[in-house]
Motif scaffolding. Structure first.
Motif, PDB file in Angstrom:
ATOM      1  N   THR A 226       0.815  -1.215   0.000  1.00 51.63           N
ATOM      2  CA  THR A 226       0.000   0.000   0.000  1.00 51.63           C
ATOM      3  C   THR A 226       0.850   1.267   0.000  1.00 51.63           C
ATOM      4  O   THR A 226       0.413   2.300  -0.515  1.00 51.63           O
ATOM      5  CB  THR A 226      -0.937   0.017   1.212  1.00 51.63           C
ATOM      6  OG1 THR A 226      -0.148  -0.119   2.414  1.00 51.63           O
ATOM      7  CG2 THR A 226      -1.933  -1.136   1.151  1.00 51.63           C
ATOM      8  N   TYR A 227       2.068   1.199   0.586  1.00 54.97           N
ATOM      9  CA  TYR A 227       2.905   2.401   0.608  1.00 54.97           C
ATOM     10  C   TYR A 227       3.283   2.832  -0.804  1.00 54.97           C
ATOM     11  O   TYR A 227       3.404   4.032  -1.097  1.00 54.97           O
ATOM     12  CB  TYR A 227       4.154   2.166   1.470  1.00 54.97           C
ATOM     13  CG  TYR A 227       5.225   1.308   0.824  1.00 54.97           C
ATOM     14  CD1 TYR A 227       6.361   1.864   0.264  1.00 54.97           C
ATOM     15  CD2 TYR A 227       5.090  -0.092   0.786  1.00 54.97           C
ATOM     16  CE1 TYR A 227       7.336   1.079  -0.322  1.00 54.97           C
ATOM     17  CE2 TYR A 227       6.061  -0.882   0.207  1.00 54.97           C
ATOM     18  CZ  TYR A 227       7.185  -0.299  -0.353  1.00 54.97           C
ATOM     19  OH  TYR A 227       8.148  -1.080  -0.940  1.00 54.97           O
ATOM     20  N   LEU A 228       3.469   1.874  -1.709  1.00 60.63           N
ATOM     21  CA  LEU A 228       3.763   2.206  -3.096  1.00 60.63           C
ATOM     22  C   LEU A 228       2.551   2.829  -3.771  1.00 60.63           C
ATOM     23  O   LEU A 228       2.672   3.829  -4.474  1.00 60.63           O
ATOM     24  CB  LEU A 228       4.199   0.948  -3.854  1.00 60.63           C
ATOM     25  CG  LEU A 228       5.587   0.397  -3.522  1.00 60.63           C
ATOM     26  CD1 LEU A 228       5.834  -0.910  -4.271  1.00 60.63           C
ATOM     27  CD2 LEU A 228       6.668   1.408  -3.864  1.00 60.63           C
ATOM     28  N   GLY A 229       1.379   2.232  -3.571  1.00 63.69           N
ATOM     29  CA  GLY A 229       0.169   2.773  -4.173  1.00 63.69           C
ATOM     30  C   GLY A 229      -0.087   4.206  -3.746  1.00 63.69           C
ATOM     31  O   GLY A 229      -0.451   5.057  -4.570  1.00 63.69           O
ATOM     32  N   ARG A 230       0.120   4.490  -2.455  1.00 66.17           N
ATOM     33  CA  ARG A 230      -0.091   5.846  -1.951  1.00 66.17           C
ATOM     34  C   ARG A 230       0.924   6.820  -2.543  1.00 66.17           C
ATOM     35  O   ARG A 230       0.577   7.930  -2.961  1.00 66.17           O
ATOM     36  CB  ARG A 230       0.012   5.868  -0.425  1.00 66.17           C
ATOM     37  CG  ARG A 230      -1.164   5.237   0.294  1.00 66.17           C
ATOM     38  CD  ARG A 230      -1.158   5.596   1.771  1.00 66.17           C
ATOM     39  NE  ARG A 230       0.089   5.222   2.434  1.00 66.17           N
ATOM     40  CZ  ARG A 230       0.287   4.063   3.051  1.00 66.17           C
ATOM     41  NH1 ARG A 230      -0.685   3.154   3.090  1.00 66.17           N
ATOM     42  NH2 ARG A 230       1.447   3.792   3.630  1.00 66.17           N
ATOM     43  N   TYR A 231       2.176   6.399  -2.566  1.00 64.68           N
ATOM     44  CA  TYR A 231       3.224   7.296  -3.052  1.00 64.68           C
ATOM     45  C   TYR A 231       3.042   7.595  -4.538  1.00 64.68           C
ATOM     46  O   TYR A 231       3.132   8.740  -4.970  1.00 64.68           O
ATOM     47  CB  TYR A 231       4.605   6.681  -2.795  1.00 64.68           C
ATOM     48  CG  TYR A 231       5.735   7.654  -3.046  1.00 64.68           C
ATOM     49  CD1 TYR A 231       6.257   8.433  -2.014  1.00 64.68           C
ATOM     50  CD2 TYR A 231       6.258   7.816  -4.317  1.00 64.68           C
ATOM     51  CE1 TYR A 231       7.287   9.335  -2.247  1.00 64.68           C
ATOM     52  CE2 TYR A 231       7.279   8.721  -4.559  1.00 64.68           C
ATOM     53  CZ  TYR A 231       7.798   9.484  -3.530  1.00 64.68           C
ATOM     54  OH  TYR A 231       8.795  10.383  -3.769  1.00 64.68           O
ATOM     55  N   TRP A 232       2.811   6.568  -5.317  1.00 70.94           N
ATOM     56  CA  TRP A 232       2.616   6.784  -6.754  1.00 70.94           C
ATOM     57  C   TRP A 232       1.400   7.660  -7.025  1.00 70.94           C
ATOM     58  O   TRP A 232       1.461   8.579  -7.844  1.00 70.94           O
ATOM     59  CB  TRP A 232       2.474   5.437  -7.460  1.00 70.94           C
ATOM     60  CG  TRP A 232       3.774   4.687  -7.584  1.00 70.94           C
ATOM     61  CD1 TRP A 232       5.015   5.228  -7.685  1.00 70.94           C
ATOM     62  CD2 TRP A 232       3.949   3.270  -7.619  1.00 70.94           C
ATOM     63  NE1 TRP A 232       5.955   4.234  -7.777  1.00 70.94           N
ATOM     64  CE2 TRP A 232       5.336   3.016  -7.749  1.00 70.94           C
ATOM     65  CE3 TRP A 232       3.077   2.187  -7.561  1.00 70.94           C
ATOM     66  CZ2 TRP A 232       5.857   1.736  -7.822  1.00 70.94           C
ATOM     67  CZ3 TRP A 232       3.598   0.903  -7.633  1.00 70.94           C
ATOM     68  CH2 TRP A 232       4.973   0.682  -7.760  1.00 70.94           C
TER      69      TRP A 232
END
Length: 304
Positions: free
Chosen positions: A114-120
């Motif tokens: 989820t951290y990638l989804g949020r950052y992107w």
């Protein structure tokens, strides 16, 4: 699985890679006084997709993505293909949105990373984590004495091929009008495939990797993908000639790993050197390798 935070980031690159700034500067310290390991990792991954314009950091942190769950079924394969779309909420009306189609590792799900989804999403990039029914979190359910058998079945090349087809099917559905307004806004020139661990193998298959079985190539290349982000890729089925498997990969690839990136699951072990071997076996010079000093295989997941 876990491990200490990586202490230092090192980089190596070969040739030029579209959309990626060469990482030829001195190593960047990563620690509590600088930047978190995951935020730094996400930044490296994000520049592989698009040269994002400067943004207000406060706005980026507050721009939570819109989450949309899809429970698709590929009737041709009688296989469910769940997915979760992380859609950016801070994009200008009418703008075109890059997309990352993401494949989870062994035993994962669409709810991970989820951290990638949020950052992107905070930087205007949509992502679509796809859940693979034959090798998802259901592997950990049931009798624990049978977990090794379940893992071995999940690692079979038929499941590897099924996973790559999951990504293509999910992309088909997202780009269709049946998935709502999102497909019309996707920039078809900037669709990237990405994955972690087993998902990294899946991503490589989606951009051309293949293995020979019973006189036939097992392959599932999707020409819509413009590049691949390869996080902690295991070797392919113990094959001794990785260059033969990865030679057909001609697109730009970004490889992410760590010096402590060791895979330990019941019945399987793979050392960190295997990640480097996958990078080296890619024939095209349009590739980049980012290595964290320290860390573990799971630092790229949502696990603490």
């Amino acid at each position: 699985m876990g491990g200490d935070a990586p202490r230092r980031f090192r980089s190596a690159h070969a040739g030029g890679m579209t959309g990626i700034a060469p990482l030829s500067r001195p190593p960047v310290e990563v620690g509590p006084g600088n930047i978190t390991r995951r935020c730094f990792s996400a930044m490296v991954l994000a520049v592989a997709v698009t040269a994002a314009a400067p943004i207000n950091p406060a706005r980026a942190q507050s721009a939570a993505p819109s989450l949309v769950d899809f429970d698709w079924t590929d009737s041709a394969r009688s296989r469910t293909v769940p997915a979760r779309l992380h859609w950016p909420t801070n994009i200008a009306p009418g703008s075109r949105v890059p997309l990352i189609v993401f494949s989870h590792g062994m035993g994962g799900s669409r709810r991970g990373y989820t951290y990638l989804g949020r950052y992107w999403a905070a930087r205007g990039i949509a992502s679509l984590p796809v859940q693979h029914a034959g090798s998802d979190s259901s592997l950990w359910a049931g009798n624990p004495l049978g977990v090794v058998d379940r893992l071995q079945r999940a690692a079979h090349e038929s499941e590897a091929l099924g996973r790559a087809r999951d990504l293509s099917f999910a992309l088909d559905r997202l780009l269709s009008s049946g998935a709502g307004p999102y497909g019309a806004q996707i920039d078809r020139r900037r669709i990237v495939v990405a994955g972690h661990s087993y998902g990294a193998n899946t991503a490589l298959i989606a951009v051309g990797a293949r293995v020979m079985r019973e006189g036939q190539w097992v392959e599932a290349r999707d020409s819509r993908f413009a590049a691949a982000i390869v996080i902690s890729a295991p070797p392919f089925y113990g094959e001794r000639e990785p260059a033969r498997i990865l030679g057909p990969v001609k697109l730009p690839t970004l490889h992410i790993t760590a010096t402590g990136d060791v895979i330990r699951i019941p019945g399987y072990w793979s050392g960190a050197e295997d990640r480097i071997a996958v990078f080296q076996a890619i024939a095209t010079p349009r590739k980049l390798l980012a290595v964290f000093e320290g860390g573990s295989h799971s630092i790229f997941t949502d696990r603490s």
